[in-house]
Scaffold this motif. Structure first.
Motif, PDB file in Angstrom:
ATOM      1  N   ALA A 307       0.818  -1.217   0.000  1.00  0.00           N
ATOM      2  CA  ALA A 307       0.000   0.000   0.000  1.00  0.00           C
ATOM      3  C   ALA A 307       0.853   1.270   0.000  1.00  0.00           C
ATOM      4  N   GLU A 309       2.999   1.972  -2.063  1.00  0.00           N
ATOM      5  CA  GLU A 309       3.181   2.373  -3.452  1.00  0.00           C
ATOM      6  C   GLU A 309       1.886   2.896  -4.078  1.00  0.00           C
ATOM      7  N   CYS A 310       0.798   2.900  -3.318  1.00  0.00           N
ATOM      8  CA  CYS A 310      -0.492   3.366  -3.838  1.00  0.00           C
ATOM      9  C   CYS A 310      -0.539   4.888  -3.876  1.00  0.00           C
ATOM     10  N   CYS A 314      -5.761   6.412  -1.670  1.00  0.00           N
ATOM     11  CA  CYS A 314      -6.261   5.197  -2.323  1.00  0.00           C
ATOM     12  C   CYS A 314      -7.159   4.428  -1.357  1.00  0.00           C
ATOM     13  N   HIS A 316      -8.189   1.254  -1.980  1.00  0.00           N
ATOM     14  CA  HIS A 316      -7.860  -0.168  -2.135  1.00  0.00           C
ATOM     15  C   HIS A 316      -9.079  -1.013  -2.493  1.00  0.00           C
ATOM     16  N   ALA A 320     -10.642   1.345  -7.296  1.00  0.00           N
ATOM     17  CA  ALA A 320      -9.601   2.320  -6.990  1.00  0.00           C
ATOM     18  C   ALA A 320      -8.584   2.366  -8.132  1.00  0.00           C
ATOM     19  N   ASP A 322      -5.125   2.740 -10.126  1.00  0.00           N
ATOM     20  CA  ASP A 322      -3.691   2.597  -9.872  1.00  0.00           C
ATOM     21  C   ASP A 322      -3.381   2.046  -8.481  1.00  0.00           C
ATOM     22  N   CYS A 323      -4.248   1.203  -7.952  1.00  0.00           N
ATOM     23  CA  CYS A 323      -4.001   0.606  -6.634  1.00  0.00           C
ATOM     24  C   CYS A 323      -2.893  -0.437  -6.770  1.00  0.00           C
ATOM     25  N   ALA A 324      -1.816  -0.274  -6.021  1.00  0.00           N
ATOM     26  CA  ALA A 324      -0.674  -1.187  -6.116  1.00  0.00           C
ATOM     27  C   ALA A 324      -1.029  -2.592  -5.646  1.00  0.00           C
ATOM     28  N   ILE A 325      -1.946  -2.695  -4.707  1.00  0.00           N
ATOM     29  CA  ILE A 325      -2.331  -4.019  -4.203  1.00  0.00           C
ATOM     30  C   ILE A 325      -3.114  -4.773  -5.266  1.00  0.00           C
ATOM     31  N   GLU A 327      -3.058  -4.319  -8.472  1.00  0.00           N
ATOM     32  CA  GLU A 327      -2.172  -4.659  -9.581  1.00  0.00           C
ATOM     33  C   GLU A 327      -1.288  -5.852  -9.233  1.00  0.00           C
TER      34      GLU A 327
END
Length: 373
Positions: A307, A309-310, A314, A316, A320, A322-325, A327
């Motif tokens: 998270a 990197e979100c 965000c 989540h 959401a 571009d949510c890093a989780i 992706e």
């Protein structure tokens, strides 16, 4: 000697104090002071329960002089909630003899607080239990039907308080809970289930040895919907508890409230060691207006790391951007269990997404803390 040194008796003033009126102190002869005694002789006691303003406390826990006694709170503590599990400083007659009464003059620092609110929009919290390090959620596979969102709320409250959650499923002879338990696959959640052929077993075929082993060395609060068999399980673990048990209404499908108060009970394991079982009244709603959503994400340590990197703000959630989780799960970087863990996280966060969006007046009146059935 000068004539100035000669006193003139005619010039000396005369004071007549006969008419002076002194108002007496109505409270005491000495004015009240803000200084309080140090109470160096205070003893530490565990609060086991409360009944009409009288607290049952355990003095000298695990010591040679262990015993229970009754206590009342001091005036300076009247605005502070004192709950089961608290460790209080008590003074006065702590012998526990019949007719004696001690006084609580302070509360030791708490390691955890399990709280709930009236509904999700209410910021006024109610403290349920203090210093618990485990929560055992009791649900029934059927009669009454299990409610995933109510269990979610229990888990959120536990994670927010830093308490480890456990799950017990009763009445598996009536229904198979496998499909229901799939909702919680992604969580680090130990699950205990009763045996399938438990219809004639008053304990419901529960694995008491496994559950008891998980209780040793811990203070575990038992929570659950009314009628799921929580009090029956408590009585099986602590036979001296004699907690009242009830049944489920065939028309409404709801259980009857049988446990009317929160009480701490000592669990003694057959093989040695002990723990504390804290039985609470059954509830049909569990408001989370006080919960910080950041505490939920921290419970998923691998997802919490991603998270960082979100984008800022965000949510989540599935929508959401571009949510890093999300992706990482789509790319398979979290392994086969990543999708299940993300789904569990999003289920918990969705509760607060609705709360923070501002529920309508009708929703508030209906009670946003309902179990969502």
């Amino acid at each position: 000697m000068s004539w100035l040194d000669d006193p003139d008796e005619d010039d000396e003033p005369e004071f007549d104090e006969a008419s002076v009126r002194v108002r007496p102190n109505p409270k005491a002869n000495r004015p009240r002071t803000k200084r309080r005694p140090a109470h160096a002789d205070a003893r530490i006691a565990r609060v086991l329960g409360v009944d009409r303003g009288r607290y049952t406390v355990l003095v000298d826990e695990d010591g040679p002089d262990e015993h229970t006694t009754s206590a009342v709170r001091a005036r300076e503590l009247r605005k502070m909630p004192i709950v089961t599990g608290d460790r209080a400083r008590v003074v006065g007659d702590t012998s526990g003899d019949q007719g004696t009464l001690s006084r609580m003059i302070g509360i030791e620092e708490r390691t955890s607080l399990l709280r709930r609110s009236a509904d999700d929009t209410d910021q006024v919290e109610r403290v349920i239990v203090a210093n618990a390090d485990q929560m055992l959620v009791v649900i029934a596979a059927a009669d009454p039907e299990p409610r995933a969102r109510l269990v979610d709320r229990y888990l959120v409250a536990a994670l927010d308080a830093g308490i480890r959650p456990l799950l017990v499923v009763t009445k598996t002879d009536l229904a198979d809970p496998s499909e229901f338990l799939e909702h919680f696959v992604g969580l680090d959640l130990e699950v205990f289930t009763s045996s399938i052929d438990s219809a004639d077993d008053p304990v419901g075929g529960m694995p008491l040895e496994r559950i008891g082993a998980a209780l040793v060395g811990h203070s575990t609060v038992f929570v659950g919907h009314s009628g799921v068999g929580k009090s029956t399980l408590v009585n099986a673990l602590v036979p001296a508890a004699k907690r009242a048990t009830g049944h489920v209404n065939e028309v409404t499908g709801r259980g009857r409230h049988t446990s009317s108060s929160t009480v701490s009970l000592r669990y003694d394991a057959p093989g040695g060691g002990h723990g504390w079982v804290i039985d609470t009244p059954g509830v049909r709603s569990f408001g989370l207006g006080h919960v910080d959503t950041a505490n939920i994400l921290r419970a998923f340590t691998d997802l919490d790391e991603l998270a960082k990197e979100c984008p800022r703000g965000c949510t989540h959630l599935p929508d959401a951007p571009d949510c890093a989780i999300v992706e990482a799960v789509e790319e398979g970087r979290l392994g086969p269990g990543g999708a299940a863990r993300l789904d569990s996280l999003q289920r918990l966060l969705e509760t607060f997404a609705k709360r923070d969006a501002g529920p309508s007046r009708d929703a508030r009146d209906a009670g946003a803390a309902r179990d969502g059935a």
